[in-house]
Design an enzyme around this catalytic site. Structure first.
Site, mmCIF file in Angstrom:
data_model
loop_
_atom_site.group_PDB
_atom_site.id
_atom_site.type_symbol
_atom_site.label_atom_id
_atom_site.label_comp_id
_atom_site.label_asym_id
_atom_site.label_seq_id
_atom_site.Cartn_x
_atom_site.Cartn_y
_atom_site.Cartn_z
ATOM 1 N N ALA A 28 -0.378 -5.338 2.431
ATOM 2 C CA ALA A 28 0.575 -5.168 1.327
ATOM 3 C C ALA A 28 0.314 -3.872 0.577
ATOM 4 O O ALA A 28 -0.804 -3.346 0.593
ATOM 5 C CB ALA A 28 0.465 -6.324 0.337
ATOM 6 N N GLU B 155 0.965 -13.383 -9.209
ATOM 7 C CA GLU B 155 1.965 -12.478 -9.808
ATOM 8 C C GLU B 155 3.381 -13.029 -9.646
ATOM 9 O O GLU B 155 4.295 -12.605 -10.350
ATOM 10 C CB GLU B 155 1.865 -11.083 -9.188
ATOM 11 C CG GLU B 155 0.705 -10.256 -9.713
ATOM 12 C CD GLU B 155 0.817 -9.932 -11.204
ATOM 13 O OE1 GLU B 155 1.828 -9.367 -11.613
ATOM 14 O OE2 GLU B 155 -0.122 -10.266 -11.953
ATOM 15 N N TYR C 5 9.452 0.929 -1.339
ATOM 16 C CA TYR C 5 8.399 0.835 -0.324
ATOM 17 C C TYR C 5 7.644 -0.499 -0.456
ATOM 18 O O TYR C 5 7.370 -1.174 0.543
ATOM 19 C CB TYR C 5 7.424 2.020 -0.465
ATOM 20 C CG TYR C 5 6.268 1.929 0.498
ATOM 21 C CD1 TYR C 5 6.465 2.146 1.865
ATOM 22 C CD2 TYR C 5 4.993 1.594 0.056
ATOM 23 C CE1 TYR C 5 5.414 2.026 2.762
ATOM 24 C CE2 TYR C 5 3.942 1.473 0.945
ATOM 25 C CZ TYR C 5 4.153 1.698 2.301
ATOM 26 O OH TYR C 5 3.121 1.567 3.182
ATOM 27 N N ASP D 291 -9.752 -8.330 1.314
ATOM 28 C CA ASP D 291 -9.718 -9.676 1.900
ATOM 29 C C ASP D 291 -9.829 -9.616 3.420
ATOM 30 O O ASP D 291 -10.436 -10.504 4.040
ATOM 31 C CB ASP D 291 -8.417 -10.398 1.522
ATOM 32 C CG ASP D 291 -8.353 -10.735 0.043
ATOM 33 O OD1 ASP D 291 -9.266 -10.331 -0.703
ATOM 34 O OD2 ASP D 291 -7.392 -11.414 -0.367
ATOM 35 N N LYS E 202 6.807 -10.259 -3.331
ATOM 36 C CA LYS E 202 6.002 -11.388 -2.841
ATOM 37 C C LYS E 202 6.781 -12.698 -2.957
ATOM 38 O O LYS E 202 6.527 -13.635 -2.209
ATOM 39 C CB LYS E 202 4.682 -11.467 -3.621
ATOM 40 C CG LYS E 202 3.691 -10.362 -3.253
ATOM 41 C CD LYS E 202 3.017 -10.671 -1.917
ATOM 42 C CE LYS E 202 1.894 -9.685 -1.614
ATOM 43 N NZ LYS E 202 1.153 -10.004 -0.391
ATOM 44 N N ARG F 248 -13.885 -4.459 -3.910
ATOM 45 C CA ARG F 248 -12.553 -4.402 -4.515
ATOM 46 C C ARG F 248 -12.115 -2.938 -4.635
ATOM 47 O O ARG F 248 -12.934 -2.045 -4.910
ATOM 48 C CB ARG F 248 -12.648 -5.039 -5.909
ATOM 49 C CG ARG F 248 -11.358 -5.110 -6.694
ATOM 50 C CD ARG F 248 -10.323 -5.945 -6.026
ATOM 51 N NE ARG F 248 -9.453 -6.640 -6.965
ATOM 52 C CZ ARG F 248 -8.179 -6.933 -6.691
ATOM 53 N NH1 ARG F 248 -7.635 -6.581 -5.546
ATOM 54 N NH2 ARG F 248 -7.462 -7.599 -7.561
ATOM 55 N N GLY G 198 -8.482 -3.905 4.156
ATOM 56 C CA GLY G 198 -8.511 -4.217 2.724
ATOM 57 C C GLY G 198 -9.685 -5.120 2.354
ATOM 58 O O GLY G 198 -10.452 -5.552 3.222
ATOM 59 N N THR H 59 0.729 -14.746 -4.213
ATOM 60 C CA THR H 59 -0.014 -14.285 -5.384
ATOM 61 C C THR H 59 0.443 -14.951 -6.683
ATOM 62 O O THR H 59 1.625 -15.302 -6.837
ATOM 63 C CB THR H 59 0.158 -12.747 -5.531
ATOM 64 O OG1 THR H 59 -0.245 -12.348 -6.839
ATOM 65 C CG2 THR H 59 1.596 -12.293 -5.316
ATOM 66 N N SER I 67 -0.475 -3.460 -2.609
ATOM 67 C CA SER I 67 -0.943 -4.580 -3.421
ATOM 68 C C SER I 67 -1.151 -4.235 -4.899
ATOM 69 O O SER I 67 -1.605 -5.077 -5.665
ATOM 70 C CB SER I 67 -2.248 -5.132 -2.830
ATOM 71 O OG SER I 67 -3.299 -4.222 -3.057
ATOM 72 N N LEU J 121 -2.273 -10.212 5.442
ATOM 73 C CA LEU J 121 -2.906 -9.743 4.200
ATOM 74 C C LEU J 121 -2.449 -8.335 3.855
ATOM 75 O O LEU J 121 -2.882 -7.776 2.844
ATOM 76 C CB LEU J 121 -4.436 -9.742 4.360
ATOM 77 C CG LEU J 121 -5.066 -11.005 4.940
ATOM 78 C CD1 LEU J 121 -6.588 -10.861 4.989
ATOM 79 C CD2 LEU J 121 -4.713 -12.210 4.080
ATOM 80 N N ASP K 288 1.881 -1.217 11.822
ATOM 81 C CA ASP K 288 2.356 -1.002 10.455
ATOM 82 C C ASP K 288 3.422 -2.053 10.154
ATOM 83 O O ASP K 288 4.290 -2.315 11.001
ATOM 84 C CB ASP K 288 2.945 0.410 10.325
ATOM 85 C CG ASP K 288 3.045 0.848 8.876
ATOM 86 O OD1 ASP K 288 2.421 1.847 8.514
ATOM 87 O OD2 ASP K 288 3.750 0.164 8.088
ATOM 88 N N TYR L 206 6.314 -5.601 -7.260
ATOM 89 C CA TYR L 206 5.315 -6.287 -6.415
ATOM 90 C C TYR L 206 5.546 -7.795 -6.439
ATOM 91 O O TYR L 206 5.656 -8.443 -5.391
ATOM 92 C CB TYR L 206 3.900 -5.942 -6.914
ATOM 93 C CG TYR L 206 2.815 -6.768 -6.247
ATOM 94 C CD1 TYR L 206 2.358 -6.456 -4.965
ATOM 95 C CD2 TYR L 206 2.250 -7.874 -6.893
ATOM 96 C CE1 TYR L 206 1.372 -7.224 -4.349
ATOM 97 C CE2 TYR L 206 1.268 -8.639 -6.282
ATOM 98 C CZ TYR L 206 0.837 -8.306 -5.005
ATOM 99 O OH TYR L 206 -0.141 -9.076 -4.398
#
Ligand code: NAP
Ligand code: F7E
Length: 345
Positions: free
Chosen positions: A88, A135, A101, A15, A161, A192, A13, A133, A90, A86, A64, A157
Site C-alpha cells: 500500500a 483509518e 495514486y 509487516d 482502504k 517502522r 515493508g 485499517t 500506507s 500488505l 506492482d 488513504y
C-alpha cells in the site's frame, strides 16, 4: 510433507518483514513481491537471505499492484496456498498529496489481486488476506471500534482502504473466495518507517540527546492512537487464514493515548527532563537542563482533517482466533529505543 506456499505483496515493508519471518518459522515457502526501485530497498528482509536456515525458502520477485499483468503472472507462477496483500501507499498524510495514486494502489490494487484469484481459478482454493485499517473508522464517535462500527474514513488513504475492504467482502460473497479483512489498529516496531510518528519521535529524541539534532518538529499532539506491536499483529493475519470460514476481524490492544503522552513516555525512558509551554501550534517542550527548545509544532505536519480518536475492541479475535496482544506499549518503546541506540552508534 509438502510445504505451504505464501505469496506476500508488500514484503519490503514493516509487516512484510515480520510476516515473512513468522511464516518461515512455520515452514512455509515464501514468495515476496517487491517493486522496482532505483536503489536496493530490501533492508528489512536482508537478514533472511543471510540465514542459511531460511534463505532457500524465501524468494523475491518483481511486481506492482498497479500492474495487473504482473499480479496475474505471480499468482500463476507461485501457485500459492495463501496470499497476503500488505502492499500500500500506507502514509495517511501523503495520501492527501497523492490521492489518485493511493486509490489506485490501495483500492484497485486489491481488486486486481482478487480478479487474478477469480480468473485463474486454480485447483487450489487460495486464501486471501487484505490489510485493512482502523483509518476506515476515521471520524467515528464510538468509544471503542469493533467489526460492527460504521466506517467514516477521513483521508484518501482511509477511503481507498474502504474500497479494498468492501471489494474483498463482495468477492467472498459473489465468488465464494476465501478472503478475510484484518482491521488492524496502529502497530509499530523497531523497523517502522521513519515518517510515522512513533519512530520519528524515538529517532528524533535520541538524536537530540546525542547532540546530533537540535529540534523535533511535530503536528497534532492530541490525537489518540491504539498502538500495538507488528510482531503480534502478523500472527493475527495468519490465524485469520487458518479458520474454517473466512471472516473479518479487528486487531487492537484496547488501550490508547495521545501523541503527547507517547512523547512523555519516551522522554522519561531517555531521562530527558522537559517542561511543556504554550498552546496549539505554539506548544513547545523546553529542556530543563539547558533551556533549549527541543520540540516544536509545525503546520506542515497537521493534516487537512484529523482522525482524533481510535481505540479498538478485539474481542472477536480473542474469542475466535485465540489471538491476544503480547507486547505492552512500554516494552515496545524500550525495544524501539534499544534498536535505535544500537544502530545510531
Ligand atoms: P509499509 O511499511 O509502508 O509497507 C508497504 C509495502 O507496500 C512496502 O513493501 C512497499 O514497497 C509496498 N508497496 C507500496 N506501493 C506498492 C505498489 N504499487 N506495488 C507493490 N508494492 C507496493 O506498511 P506496513 O506498516 O508494513 O503496513 C502493511 C499494510 O498494512 C499496508 O497495506 C498498510 O496500509 C496496512 N496497515 C498498516 C498499519 C500499521 O499501523 N502499520 C495498520 C493498519 C493497516 P516499498 O518498500 O517499495 O515502498
Ligand atoms: O500518525 C499525529 C498524526 O502517521 C499518527 C499508518 O500505518 O496507522 C498509521 O496511520 C498520529 C496522527 O499514523 C506527527 O496527525 C503528530 O494523528 O504515525 P502516523 P496514522 O496516520 O495513524 C494506520 C492504522 C494505518 O493504517 C496507516 O497505514 O500522529 N502526528 N505529529 C504525526 N504524524 C506523523 N506521521 N508525523 C508527525 O510529525
Amino acid at each position: 510433507m509438502k510445504k505451504k506456499i505464501a505469496l506476500i505483496f508488500g514484503v519490503t515493508g514493516q509487516d512484510g518483514a515480520y510476516l515473512s519471518k513468522f511464516l518461515l518459522k512455520k515452514k512455509y515457502k515464501v514468495y515476496g513481491v517487491k517493486r522496482r526501485s532505483s536503489i536496493i530497498n530490501t533492508q528489512r528482509v536482508d537478514d533472511i537471505y543471510k540465514d542459511i536456515n531460511t534463505k532457500s525458502d524465501f524468494v523475491l520477485c518483481y511486481g506492482d499492484l498497479t500492474d495487473s499483468s504482473s499480479i496475474l503472472q505471480l499468482v500463476k507462477k507461485t501457485n500459492p496456498d495463501e496470499i497476503y496483500n500488505l502492499a500500500a501507499q500506507s502514509h495517511v498524510q501523503v495520501s492527501f498529496e497523492v490521492p489518485e495514486y493511493s486509490a489506485d494502489v490501495n483500492g484497485l490494487g486489491t481488486l486486481r489481486i482478487l480478479e487474478a484469484i477469480k480468473n485463474l481459478n486454480l485447483k487450489k482454493k487460495i486464501k486471501f488476506y487484505q490489510a485493512g485499517t482502523s483509518e476506515m473508522f476515521g471520524r467515528t464517535k464510538e468509544k471503542f471500534q469493533n467489526e460492527k462500527t460504521s466506517f467514516y474514513p477521513a483521508s484518501p488513504y482511509g477511503v481507498s482502504k474502504n474500497f479494498a475492504h468492501w471489494i474483498t467482502v463482495n468477492y467472498r460473497e459473489a465468488y465464494n473466495i476465501y478472503a478475510c479483512n484484518g482491521i488492524l489498529f496502529n502497530h509499530e516496531s523497531p523497523i517502522r518507517g521513519e515518517t510515522f510518528v512513533t519512530k520519528k519521535i524515538i529517532q528524533g529524541l535520541i538524536k537530540i540527546k546525542n547532540g546530533t539534532q537540535k529540534k523535533l518538529f511535530l503536528g497534532n499532539l492530541y490525537s489518540k492512537r491504539d498502538w500495538g506491536h507488528a510482531r503480534d499483529y502478523v500472527e493475527a493475519m495468519w490465524k485469520m487464514l487458518q479458520q474454517k470460514k473466512p471472516d473479518d476481524y479487528v486487531i487492537a490492544t484496547g488501550k490508547n493515548m495521545t501523541i503527547k503522552e507517547f512523547v512523555n513516555k519516551v522522554l522519561k525512558k531517555l531521562n530527558l527532563k522537559i517542561r511543556w509551554i504554550g498552546r496549539g501550534i505554539n506548544e513547545k517542550a523546553i529542556n530543563i537542563e539547558n533551556k533549549n527548545v527541543i520540540i516544536e509544532c509545525k503546520k506542515r505536519y497537521f493534516r487537512p482533517v484529523e482522525v482524533d480518536y481510535l481505540r479498538g475492541n478485539a474481542n472477536k479475535a480473542k474469542r475466535k482466533l485465540k489471538w491476544f496482544p503480547k507486547t505492552s506499549i512500554d516494552k515496545m518503546i524500550e525495544e524501539m529505543i534499544d534498536y535505535e541506540l544500537d544502530n545510531s552508534l
